[in-house]
Design an enzyme around this catalytic site. Structure first.
Site, PDB file in Angstrom:
ATOM      1  N   ASP A   1       0.832  -1.204   0.000  1.00 50.02           N
ATOM      2  CA  ASP A   1       0.000   0.000   0.000  1.00 50.02           C
ATOM      3  C   ASP A   1       0.867   1.255   0.000  1.00 50.02           C
ATOM      4  O   ASP A   1       0.558   2.249  -0.645  1.00 50.02           O
ATOM      5  CB  ASP A   1      -0.921   0.003   1.223  1.00 50.02           C
ATOM      6  CG  ASP A   1      -2.005  -1.061   1.080  1.00 50.02           C
ATOM      7  OD1 ASP A   1      -2.224  -1.518  -0.076  1.00 50.02           O
ATOM      8  OD2 ASP A   1      -2.591  -1.454   2.096  1.00 50.02           O
ATOM      9  N   CYS A   2       1.956   1.180   0.736  1.00 48.87           N
ATOM     10  CA  CYS A   2       2.809   2.371   0.808  1.00 48.87           C
ATOM     11  C   CYS A   2       3.855   2.409  -0.311  1.00 48.87           C
ATOM     12  O   CYS A   2       4.384   3.462  -0.636  1.00 48.87           O
ATOM     13  CB  CYS A   2       3.472   2.450   2.176  1.00 48.87           C
ATOM     14  SG  CYS A   2       4.104   0.882   2.783  1.00 48.87           S
ATOM     15  N   TYR A   3       4.169   1.245  -0.898  1.00 49.39           N
ATOM     16  CA  TYR A   3       5.123   1.179  -2.019  1.00 49.39           C
ATOM     17  C   TYR A   3       4.472   0.430  -3.187  1.00 49.39           C
ATOM     18  O   TYR A   3       4.727  -0.753  -3.397  1.00 49.39           O
ATOM     19  CB  TYR A   3       6.400   0.449  -1.597  1.00 49.39           C
ATOM     20  CG  TYR A   3       7.241   1.207  -0.592  1.00 49.39           C
ATOM     21  CD1 TYR A   3       7.934   2.350  -0.982  1.00 49.39           C
ATOM     22  CD2 TYR A   3       7.348   0.783   0.727  1.00 49.39           C
ATOM     23  CE1 TYR A   3       8.709   3.053  -0.066  1.00 49.39           C
ATOM     24  CE2 TYR A   3       8.127   1.470   1.645  1.00 49.39           C
ATOM     25  CZ  TYR A   3       8.807   2.604   1.241  1.00 49.39           C
ATOM     26  OH  TYR A   3       9.576   3.294   2.134  1.00 49.39           O
TER      27      TYR A   3
END
Ligand code: SF4
Ligand code: SF4
Lengths: 389, 135
Positions: free
Chosen positions: A129-131
């Site tokens: 989700d963050c990368y």
């Protein structure tokens, strides 16, 4: 009365410091004696330039948009270790290219980065989700990435074995090409110029010591892997085989390919020539006794590398004076010798460092903690879980 | 009539004289020793040029191999790349004729072409590929 590092640094600042290289000090002591030398000389520069496989660099590439958590990284098709945070990786000198094999490796990537050449970066990730990004292919140079620092876990061996081959066929080793029937002998230490042979009990060289590292000012970060100070020593303190080692760190962006070169040992693999220079403060007369050591006083063992075991037999002891003469005798046979590390380059580095100190560009340091004088040297045995419980 | 340049390697224990004598005598060859490095207790090397009938030359090569001499076609020319070379001296341990030596004073590699017998032993020993065959 001894000298402190602070006093020596004051002399560097005022331009009155007296510096000799580890070759010049030998004659100086012979002429003027230990007492006078201790008074008159402030610093002796030591150096080495040889293949040191246990080397590599940490890189931080910066974040692309959208960002990626890199799980596998290749630099010019050479795998780098990416089991760190999102865009950090470690490129090991001895890693081989997946497309070119032994013709190109991590050492070449490091050399290419230093010389400013574009290097192809390819990476994959599993996407989070963050990368969210899952792959990337781009080109980098040392100037387009955040950090690039060399961090070598084992460099600058305090002496090393010489190698020969008793078998009937040529063998290819990290000690070079060894001709059959004791056809040649190769060796690797800078001998009388070598840093840890001039401070055999680590009185001045320790963790935190500032050093010349491949053209930059780097530091000793720890004692090196396989640091083995317990090796049998002569009265002059020098060990008769591989003993102490250091781990070093320095800014790759400030290095020069004059003092760092990728190399290939045919049939063995890729390695990297690293140039290291270490200034040794002449703190007292005892230090002069160590610094006056010459090739003829430093011994090593000639090891038969044709024996395919951990413990290889010795074919006798020789000193570096004999090794450097070009010929030694094994079992009555005259055998040609050759060095893997470059005495010419080591001497050059000792002189560059000398000039930097004289010109006030390089200041000496007190170490933060000493290198251990005792450390176990452990072999890897094949054991079951039960045997260890 | 053909010409062939060969590198001969003599094991430590072989006496070279009678062998070269037989080459001339029995194979009716014109035989020229271009360079030689024969030291007692060490392997000897010789760069030779043979002139004669193809069949005679083949016969001579066969004879040499049978006596324990290693026969090898000579390379064209060996060069050392000064920009690449780091002057380690590893190659000097390989070069039996001492065409490759480290200079005592400068500690730099010196390549003495006149002594090179083109045996090519040094080619794959240089860690920075500074030794090359020039074609
Ligand atoms: S082995 Fe290569 S780098 Fe070393 S001295 Fe010979 S030519 Fe130069
Ligand atoms: S080819 Fe290389 S090893 Fe052979 S003689 Fe010439 S320089 Fe020496």
């Amino acid at each position: 009365m001894g000298k402190t590092i602070e006093e020596i640094n004051e002399k560097i600042k005022s331009g009155s410091v007296v510096v000799l290289n580890a070759e010049e000090i030998i004659e100086y002591v012979a002429e003027k004696g230990v007492k006078r030398t201790a008074k008159e000389v402030d610093v002796v520069t030591t150096a080495t330039f040889g293949p040191m496989c246990s080397s590599g660099a940490f890189l931080n590439f910066g974040h692309p948009d959208p960002p990626i958590k890199m799980t596998k990284v290749w630099l010019n098709d050479v795998p780098a270790y990416a089991g760190l945070a999102a865009v950090d990786a470690y490129i090991g000198a001895a890693e081989l290219s997946e497309t070119e094999g032994m013709k190109y490796g991590g050492a070449h990537v490091i050399e290419d980065l230093i010389s400013g050449k574009p290097v192809k970066l390819r990476a994959i990730g599993y996407g989070t989700d963050c990368y969210p990004r899952k792959e990337i292919e781009t080109y980098i140079t040392k100037d387009t990435i955040n950090q690039a620092f060399l961090f070598n876990p084992r460099n600058c061996y305090q002496n090393y074995y010489a190698a020969t081959n008793s078998s009937g066929k040529t063998i290819y080793t990290y000690m070079g090409k060894l001709l059959p029937n004791f056809g040649n002998v190769t060796y690797s230490s800078a001998g009388q110029l070598s840093p840890l042979l001039n401070d055999p009990y680590y009185r001045t060289i320790g963790m935190g010591t500032r050093i010349f590292l491949a053209g930059s000012q780097g530091y000793i970060s720890w004692y090196g892997t396989q640091h083995n100070p317990g090796r049998e020593r002569l009265a002059n303190g020098t060990p008769c085989g591989s003993a102490g080692t250091i781990a070093v760190i320095g800014n790759l962006k400030e290095m020069s390919t004059e003092y760092l070169r990728a190399c290939i040992f045919q049939g063995y693999g890729v390695s990297i020539f690293i140039g290291i220079g270490i200034p040794i403060p002449v703190i007292d007369e005892e230090m002069v006794e160590f610094l006056r050591v010459k090739d003829e006083d430093i011994y090593t063992e000639i090891i038969d590398y044709s024996v395919k075991r951990r413990n290889r037999p010795s074919c006798g002891k020789v000193n570096y004076g004999q090794l450097r003469s070009g010929k030694v005798t094994i079992n009555g046979k005259s055998v040609q010798t050759g060095s893997i590390s470059s005495y010419f380059k080591a001497l050059e580095i000792s002189n560059v460092l000398k000039d930097e100190i004289k010109n006030g560009k390089f200041y000496l340091t007190n170490f933060v903690a000493p290198l251990p004088l005792e450390e176990p040297y452990i072999n890897l045995d094949i054991l079951s879980r039960e045997e260890l419980q | 009539m053909i010409k062939r340049k060969l590198v001969l390697s003599f094991p430590e224990n072989i006496v070279t004289k009678p062998i070269t004598y037989r080459l001339v005598k029995e194979f009716n060859l014109e035989f020229n020793i271009l360079r030689a490095e024969i030291t007692p207790n060490m392997e000897g090397k010789m760069l030779i040029e043979l002139k004669g009938d193809k069949a005679q030359i083949d016969g001579a090569v066969k004879y040499l191999s049978q006596t324990g001499v290693t026969v090898q076609e000579a390379a064209k020319d060996i060069i050392t790349d000064k920009n690449q070379c780091v002057d380690c001296g590893l190659c000097t341990s390989i070069c039996i004729t001492q065409a490759l030596v480290l200079d005592d004073k400068s500690h730099k590699l010196k390549f003495n072409k006149d002594k090179c017998i083109l045996c090519e032993l040094c080619l794959d020993c240089c860690p920075v590929s500074a030794i090359k065959v020039h074609i």
